[in-house]
Design a protein around this motif. Structure first.
Motif, short mmCIF file in Angstrom:
data_model
loop_
_atom_site.label_atom_id
_atom_site.label_comp_id
_atom_site.label_asym_id
_atom_site.label_seq_id
_atom_site.Cartn_x
_atom_site.Cartn_y
_atom_site.Cartn_z
N VAL A 126 -23.16 16.53 -1.81
CA VAL A 126 -22.27 15.95 -0.74
C VAL A 126 -21.11 16.60 -0.54
CG1 VAL A 126 -21.09 13.53 -0.40
CG2 VAL A 126 -23.29 13.67 -2.09
N VAL A 127 -20.77 16.61 0.57
CA VAL A 127 -19.56 17.25 1.06
C VAL A 127 -18.61 15.94 1.68
CG1 VAL A 127 -18.11 18.58 2.68
CG2 VAL A 127 -20.28 19.77 1.51
N SER A 128 -17.43 15.96 1.01
CA SER A 128 -16.66 14.81 1.39
C SER A 128 -15.27 15.39 2.12
CB SER A 128 -16.29 13.81 0.40
OG SER A 128 -17.17 13.08 0.23
N GLN A 129 -14.93 15.30 3.19
CA GLN A 129 -13.71 15.71 3.73
C GLN A 129 -12.56 14.66 3.88
OE1 GLN A 129 -13.98 17.99 7.47
NE2 GLN A 129 -16.37 18.19 7.18
N VAL A 130 -11.75 14.82 3.22
CA VAL A 130 -10.62 13.95 2.64
C VAL A 130 -9.13 14.10 3.14
CG1 VAL A 130 -9.74 12.35 0.90
CG2 VAL A 130 -12.01 13.01 0.69
N LYS A 131 -8.75 13.19 3.86
CA LYS A 131 -7.34 13.31 4.32
C LYS A 131 -6.52 12.13 3.51
CE LYS A 131 -8.54 13.76 8.71
NZ LYS A 131 -8.22 13.69 10.09
N ILE A 132 -5.42 12.48 2.95
CA ILE A 132 -4.30 11.66 2.21
C ILE A 132 -3.19 11.68 2.85
CG2 ILE A 132 -3.60 11.02 0.03
CD1 ILE A 132 -5.98 12.46 -1.26
N ALA A 133 -2.51 10.52 3.02
CA ALA A 133 -1.35 10.22 3.45
C ALA A 133 -0.63 9.25 2.38
CB ALA A 133 -1.00 9.45 4.67
N TYR A 134 0.21 9.87 1.52
CA TYR A 134 0.80 9.24 0.39
C TYR A 134 2.50 9.00 0.50
CZ TYR A 134 2.09 8.47 -4.67
OH TYR A 134 2.23 8.08 -5.86
N ALA A 167 0.77 -1.13 0.03
CA ALA A 167 0.10 -0.05 0.18
C ALA A 167 0.90 1.26 -0.14
CB ALA A 167 -1.08 0.02 1.10
N ASN A 168 0.38 2.23 -0.82
CA ASN A 168 1.28 3.55 -0.77
C ASN A 168 0.54 4.77 -0.28
OD1 ASN A 168 -0.44 4.29 -3.07
ND2 ASN A 168 0.79 4.04 -4.55
N ALA A 169 -0.75 4.41 0.24
CA ALA A 169 -1.53 5.55 0.77
C ALA A 169 -2.39 5.14 1.87
CB ALA A 169 -2.36 6.15 -0.48
N LEU A 170 -2.94 6.09 2.69
CA LEU A 170 -4.06 6.10 3.44
C LEU A 170 -4.84 7.21 3.16
CD1 LEU A 170 -2.15 5.57 6.92
CD2 LEU A 170 -3.25 3.69 5.58
N VAL A 171 -6.28 6.83 2.89
CA VAL A 171 -7.26 7.82 2.78
C VAL A 171 -8.07 7.94 3.80
CG1 VAL A 171 -8.69 8.67 1.01
CG2 VAL A 171 -6.65 7.89 0.31
#
Length: 99
Positions: A73-81, A2-6
């Motif tokens: 829709v509102v989506s709050q997204v955090k990404i660790a890549y 895996a290269n990401a956490l979302v």
């Protein structure tokens, strides 16, 4: 690897002000159906995998909310890549005991 956490908090505006819980449950079902590792938290759900695949899951979640009747829709997204060393929920949470 895996290269990401979302992490995503999805907030559909319901047509008549009804509860968002059935919508959120359906969004989590989409994550389950994607077959990626995930962890549901009280305010957001975190997924682990390939960044492009996880963003596709986010897209499907948003489109499903509209299909179910949410006008927006509102989506709050955090990404660790981290394409070099990978990304892991287990690695980030290893020092914290589960209650």
């Amino acid at each position: 690897m895996a290269n990401a956490l979302v992490s995503i908090q999805i907030l559909p505006r319901t047509p008549n002000g009804e509860s968002v819980i059935p919508y959120v449950d359906r969004a989590i079902d989409i994550i389950k159906d994607a077959g990626v590792p995930y962890l549901v938290g009280p305010l957001e759900t975190t997924m682990e995998g390939d960044l492009a695949a996880l963003l596709e899951v986010v897209r499907r979640m948003n489109e499903e909310m509209v299909r179910l009747g949410a006008p927006s829709v509102v989506s709050q997204v955090k990404i660790a890549y981290n394409p070099t060393d990978g990304a892991s929920m287990d690695r980030l949470l290893a020092k914290y005991p589960r209650s």
